[in-house]
Design a protein around this motif. Structure first.
Motif, short mmCIF file in Angstrom:
data_model
loop_
_atom_site.label_atom_id
_atom_site.label_comp_id
_atom_site.label_asym_id
_atom_site.label_seq_id
_atom_site.Cartn_x
_atom_site.Cartn_y
_atom_site.Cartn_z
N ASN A 138 0.79 -1.35 -0.11
CA ASN A 138 0.03 -0.04 0.25
C ASN A 138 0.90 1.36 0.03
O ASN A 138 1.80 1.34 0.94
CB ASN A 138 -0.67 0.20 1.27
N ALA A 139 0.54 2.12 -0.92
CA ALA A 139 1.03 3.63 -0.76
C ALA A 139 -0.04 4.61 -0.43
O ALA A 139 -0.87 4.91 -1.19
CB ALA A 139 1.56 3.81 -2.00
N LEU A 140 -0.22 4.86 0.85
CA LEU A 140 -1.04 5.57 1.50
C LEU A 140 -0.91 6.96 1.51
O LEU A 140 0.46 7.55 1.82
CB LEU A 140 -1.48 5.21 2.92
N ASN A 141 -1.76 7.96 1.08
CA ASN A 141 -1.64 9.57 0.93
C ASN A 141 -0.54 9.60 -0.24
O ASN A 141 0.57 10.38 0.09
CB ASN A 141 -1.13 10.19 2.11
N LEU A 142 -0.29 8.91 -1.30
CA LEU A 142 0.46 8.83 -2.27
C LEU A 142 1.07 10.23 -2.79
O LEU A 142 2.23 10.06 -2.92
CB LEU A 142 -0.15 8.15 -3.37
N PHE A 143 0.34 11.11 -2.76
CA PHE A 143 1.01 12.45 -3.19
C PHE A 143 1.18 13.41 -2.02
O PHE A 143 1.64 14.40 -2.35
CB PHE A 143 -0.24 13.15 -4.12
N ASN A 144 1.29 12.77 -0.71
CA ASN A 144 1.74 13.50 0.30
C ASN A 144 1.06 14.77 0.66
O ASN A 144 1.39 16.00 0.90
CB ASN A 144 3.24 13.68 0.20
N ALA A 145 -0.35 14.74 0.43
CA ALA A 145 -1.24 15.84 0.74
C ALA A 145 -1.08 16.31 2.21
O ALA A 145 -1.18 15.40 3.12
CB ALA A 145 -2.73 15.57 0.42
N SER A 146 -0.89 17.67 2.58
CA SER A 146 -1.02 18.08 3.79
C SER A 146 -2.19 18.70 4.17
O SER A 146 -3.15 19.03 3.52
CB SER A 146 -0.03 19.30 3.69
N ALA A 147 -2.61 18.13 5.49
CA ALA A 147 -3.62 18.56 6.11
C ALA A 147 -3.89 20.02 6.22
O ALA A 147 -2.87 20.71 6.62
CB ALA A 147 -3.73 17.94 7.49
N PRO A 148 -5.30 20.40 5.98
CA PRO A 148 -5.30 22.00 6.16
C PRO A 148 -5.14 22.58 7.48
O PRO A 148 -5.51 21.74 8.66
CB PRO A 148 -6.66 22.38 5.24
N LEU A 149 -4.88 23.61 7.75
CA LEU A 149 -4.78 24.09 9.06
C LEU A 149 -6.09 24.44 9.69
O LEU A 149 -7.01 24.82 9.16
CB LEU A 149 -3.99 25.56 9.02
N ASN A 150 -6.20 24.08 10.85
CA ASN A 150 -7.57 24.14 11.67
C ASN A 150 -7.36 24.28 12.97
O ASN A 150 -7.37 23.22 13.88
CB ASN A 150 -8.26 22.68 11.40
#
Length: 183
Positions: A138-150
């Motif tokens: 498995n390659a999870l979060n393949l494109f290395n998306a960052s969580a938005p600031l909250n």
């Protein structure tokens, strides 16, 4: 409203399955007491206390595509959660829906006013050796998306992100490999 659709095609030795699911929350209103007005939660970080700040994004969706050829399967899944205002009428009072009412409480009302939408993508490959043994990668979060600031979220003692909807954006891209055995 929950919608789901699945299509399957046989492409001459390759089986393709595509499945999409989406949820649109039209209305989530709460009346705190008789004689009081309704609080409106959709598209905001409310119900703040009940959800530990997770909130009620209006949209959530996922789209999965899988190719199966012989003993091999490759599956990609995209996940989406819409953005939401970092306000909550159940926390700051009825009508507290402007940026000046943001839950972060900073001096700049525009900072922390809106949490952006989030999209991530997982890729899973597997090979079925026989009915009892399967390898997977498995390659999870393949494109290395960052969580938005909250900054107003406090679910799971999170700092500046919402683990309910964007945990994979904090963990980042990661890989997993293993095997399944059936007895």
């Amino acid at each position: 409203l929950d919608v789901s659709a699945t299509v399957r095609f046989d492409l001459g030795g390759v089986k393709w399955t595509s499945q999409g699911e989406a949820t649109d929350i039209f209305k989530y209103d709460f009346k705190p007491a008789a004689g009081e007005p309704y609080d409106h939660y959709v598209g905001t970080q409310a119900p703040y206390i009940l959800s530990s700040g997770a909130g009620t994004p209006k949209w959530r969706a996922n789209w999965m595509n899988s190719l199966e050829f012989g003993k091999f399967t490759l599956t990609g899944t995209a996940y989406y959660v819409s953005g939401y205002k970092s306000v909550a009428e159940d926390q700051n009072g009825h009508g507290a829906t402007s940026c000046a009412d943001n839950l972060y409480g900073g001096t700049d009302p525009n900072f922390g006013c809106r949490t952006k939408s989030f999209i991530d993508f997982d890729l899973v490959g597997q090979v079925k050796i026989n009915d009892h043994f399967t390898f997977y990668v498995n390659a999870l979060n393949l494109f290395n998306a960052s969580a938005p600031l909250n900054p107003a979220n406090y679910a799971g003692a999170a700092a500046n992100y919402n683990p309910t909807w964007t945990q994979s954006g904090i963990v980042g891209r990661f890989f997993r490999a293993g095997a399944n055995f059936k007895f």
